[in-house]
Design an enzyme around this catalytic site. Structure first.
Site, short mmCIF file in Angstrom:
data_model
loop_
_atom_site.label_atom_id
_atom_site.label_comp_id
_atom_site.label_asym_id
_atom_site.label_seq_id
_atom_site.Cartn_x
_atom_site.Cartn_y
_atom_site.Cartn_z
N ALA A 208 9.76 -9.73 -35.47
CA ALA A 208 8.41 -9.88 -34.94
C ALA A 208 8.14 -11.31 -34.49
O ALA A 208 7.56 -11.53 -33.41
CB ALA A 208 7.40 -9.44 -36.00
N GLN A 209 8.56 -12.30 -35.27
CA GLN A 209 8.28 -13.70 -34.91
C GLN A 209 8.92 -14.08 -33.57
O GLN A 209 8.33 -14.83 -32.79
CB GLN A 209 8.78 -14.64 -36.01
CG GLN A 209 7.76 -14.87 -37.11
CD GLN A 209 6.48 -15.50 -36.58
OE1 GLN A 209 6.49 -16.32 -35.67
NE2 GLN A 209 5.36 -15.07 -37.12
N PHE B 137 4.63 -6.52 -30.25
CA PHE B 137 4.28 -7.88 -30.62
C PHE B 137 4.31 -8.82 -29.42
O PHE B 137 3.41 -9.63 -29.21
CB PHE B 137 5.23 -8.41 -31.70
CG PHE B 137 4.91 -7.92 -33.09
CD1 PHE B 137 3.80 -8.40 -33.77
CD2 PHE B 137 5.73 -7.00 -33.73
CE1 PHE B 137 3.50 -7.97 -35.05
CE2 PHE B 137 5.43 -6.55 -35.01
CZ PHE B 137 4.33 -7.05 -35.67
N GLY C 193 4.92 -2.94 -22.03
CA GLY C 193 5.21 -2.91 -23.46
C GLY C 193 4.10 -3.53 -24.28
O GLY C 193 3.78 -4.70 -24.11
N GLU D 10 14.42 -1.44 -47.42
CA GLU D 10 13.05 -1.09 -47.76
C GLU D 10 12.89 0.42 -47.94
O GLU D 10 12.23 0.89 -48.88
CB GLU D 10 12.08 -1.65 -46.71
CG GLU D 10 11.99 -3.17 -46.85
CD GLU D 10 11.16 -3.88 -45.81
OE1 GLU D 10 10.67 -4.97 -46.12
OE2 GLU D 10 11.01 -3.36 -44.69
#
Lengths: 442, 442
Positions: B315-316, B11, B8, B171
């Site tokens: 993501a974090q 991130f 993978g 969004e």
């Protein structure tokens, strides 16, 4: 209101519509099966990761946003009824568009010389989807070379055969060489991409056969300097997933290459024949000297789908044709005198070879090498539609030329689906959705 | 050499590999089924024509070009044999990758809560291909509204239903509103795109349910200011080509919309279950506090496919997880002490609403409106991988925000093919090619 229907939003159609902006009393409908114009001369840069599709394909709607006499429709044109003066089109439904004047500029598509089964094995490059498909194929081949289990397989993935040494074939060959030798060279661990083999073959005795012989010779030397294997007088007789069967001076030979790209032949859009008038061997409409269709002065055919002696199938032929057609229509509507037959002014032709060389033919003047490359850049920037496209192109070129990297390198599995298959899949999906809808009704 | 296989290139995987650059004696293989990293937080801008796919998806190879202990492979991972310590993968062939340490970070995919047949009717947005599909759907809907024959049909094409009011749904809703109200408003002749109806629905009682209540309320007000029809406590019970059947407080109702977008549920990659260890209801691997897999200290699972109490699927969570995993591996190889369990530091979360508003939650500090939008821009620019991506993003944002135009508006028929179908088409083509090859053999 005089109803003008323009079929095709390429160089010819867009220029025609643009030039009719000032003609009062006109109501223009521009029909295209895509929603965008396409700056085809730079399409090879999309196929090789320099530019994004959007950077050379502004939406037709946005081009004509402020031209209030223009309506843009996304539809597939199925045919014409010249007697009833209607265009038969298909968007969400089948419908008819009546016209007083019809302008048909539907362009050209690949010709496989009767071997349409080769289309899946050796795709060509006419649309943005085509360019994305080639990008996925080319970058995917390097990936599969990296993962290959045997040296023979690795070699086969590292060999790219390009059929047809016209401008498209020459430009793609140069860019694939650049990719292998510069852009990708430091990124692989099992393969040396600089050893990629690019075979450019053509049945003619020289590359860029429409150019002067001196420039053909120079282009061949430049290609060979980039390590490209140029094979002339070679005809493809068979294509399969592992390569090509060719004939060299009548003798059969074999080129092993997992990637085969078609840049050999074009034929006119089938909409030429759909007009029901005479077409030539390439399916192009044989038009009158003023680009009208014989027997139908209210119908024009132009660009790549019209056969006009002395006019090549390049952007300039389409642009100047569009200007001429708009002049004839405007003269009729304003009562001005007939502007005369279409006169093509040859502004020259050019092709790039890799990132620093090109050949430019402007009739008396000919350029080669770096000067030609610079001229190519300046002229193509000038012809781009929007100033922001120019800035973005220069920026991306700087990356490729100086930085040695390319910004658009996505391999898309979806893009690998042949368009014909994609269309049939969509029709199938639409059918299934309709069925499900039927079942849902009480 | 210690062989590390990382599955993978999101991130989590990219950060793990990057942080292992300095650890001597390691040989890292990064396997992904795409050739690129993807900056998912900006994917909605690809789906709505602001950015090109390439601008947020740098090739994995180019990211690790200079990290010589890394080999990148484009392959689909089929499964694992934890006893024999091999990864089973499929590129051009099936093959096995032996490892000493395995890091699995294959991310998440859409969850249709058992209604996988909805995937074709209401696609989601996880990959670049997904984003291109949504772009073609959204822009295509406006095109078909322009060509519609009845007012009812026009209305149905001009209605966009987005299921799920998390950051992605919010969004996308804001950007579709922007498209209709600003970008496209002057380009159509038969429809007034500013009248497009956007229905954002969620079964929860508030939008952005993971945010503080105050910010949820503000986001809802901002969405409604943009004219978006926010429907909360509404559950989708049926999707068909003409719209949705929903339940509001148990009562059935109907929303007519030709375009339905799925932003409601995610589930872990099936590779979590393929590890053969315990997974939670969303398919996420239940890992030890140091992100190793129970009973297999040499195997790590992290990012969206790991269940770690207190770590959200953002993501974090993946980035910090990757840093932790790299620290544990480095400590083992260098004989340093165990770095302890994974401790997640909440850096906050944010979502944009249209082109000028956002909500930002940084724990003690909360921002809304223009200040939040500015913070969103600065932080997302900072996290982009390459400096050239930052420049291009700012340039494109200026176009959208000031110029009111978008650069990437190509509708691609090929992109509309569902990925599952595309894959099956490719497998079918490969089979046919193999057959033809077999026939060609003597």
């Amino acid at each position: 209101m005089h109803r003008i229907v323009v079929v095709g939003g390429g160089f010819a159609g867009v220029r025609t519509v643009r030039r009719l902006a000032e003609v009062p009393g006109t109501e223009i409908t521009l029909v295209d099966r895509t929603n965008h114009f396409l700056f085809q001369p730079m399409l090879y840069q999309v196929a090789t990761g320099v530019l994004s599709g959007g950077q050379i394909s502004p939406a037709l709607r946005s081009i004509f946003r402020r031209q209030r006499n223009v309506r843009v429709l996304l539809s597939e044109v199925d045919g014409f009824d010249l007697e009833r003066r209607v265009v038969k089109a298909f968007g969400e439904h089948e419908y008819e568009l009546p016209y007083d004047t019809l302008v048909v500029a539907a362009g050209a598509t690949h010709s496989y010389f009767g071997r349409d089964d080769w289309a899946v094995l050796a795709p060509g490059m006419k649309t943005v989807d085509d360019a994305h498909r080639l990008r996925s194929m080319i970058l995917g081949a390097f990936e599969l070379a990296e993962a290959a289990e045997t040296e023979a397989e690795r070699q086969a993935w590292m060999t790219f055969a390009i059929v047809g040494a016209g401008p498209t074939g020459v430009e793609l060959a140069g860019q694939v060489a650049e990719l292998g030798q510069r852009i990708l060279a430091s990124e692989y661990r099992s393969v040396d991409t600089s050893q990629a083999r690019i075979v450019l073959l053509d049945s003619n005795a020289r590359v860029l056969k429409t150019f002067p012989e001196r420039l053909s010779a120079r282009a061949k030397a430049d290609l060979e300097f980039l390590g490209i294997d140029v094979r002339l007088g070679v005809r493809a007789v068979g294509i399969d997933p592992e390569g090509l069967d060719v004939k060299i001076a009548g003798e059969p030979a074999r080129i092993t290459a997992k990637t085969v790209i078609w840049a050999a032949g074009v034929k006119a859009s089938p909409l030429g024949a759909a007009l029901g008038v005479e077409v030539d061997g390439a399916g192009r409409v044989v038009v009158e000297p003023d680009l009208t269709v014989p027997g139908h002065p209210e119908v024009f055919a132009l660009g790549d789908m019209a056969a006009v002696p002395g006019v090549p199938g390049v952007a300039q032929g389409a642009i100047q044709g569009g200007e001429h057609v708009a002049r004839v229509i405007a003269a009729r509507l304003t009562g001005a005198p007939w502007p005369g037959p279409f006169r093509y002014k040859d502004k020259g032709s050019m092709a790039t070879i890799g990132r620093r060389r090109a050949v430019v033919d402007m009739g008396r003047r000919q350029l080669t090498g770096g000067a030609a490359y610079f001229a190519w850049g300046v002229i193509h920037l000038a012809y781009l539609t929007r100033w922001e496209d120019r800035i973005e192109a220069v920026w991306r070129w700087a990356f490729t030329g100086i930085g040695g990297s390319r910004r658009e390198r996505m391999i898309s599995i979806v893009s690998l689906v042949p368009e014909t298959t994609a269309r049939s899949v969509i029709l199938e999906l639409r059918r299934r959705r309709a069925e499900r809808l039927d079942q849902a009704r009480p």
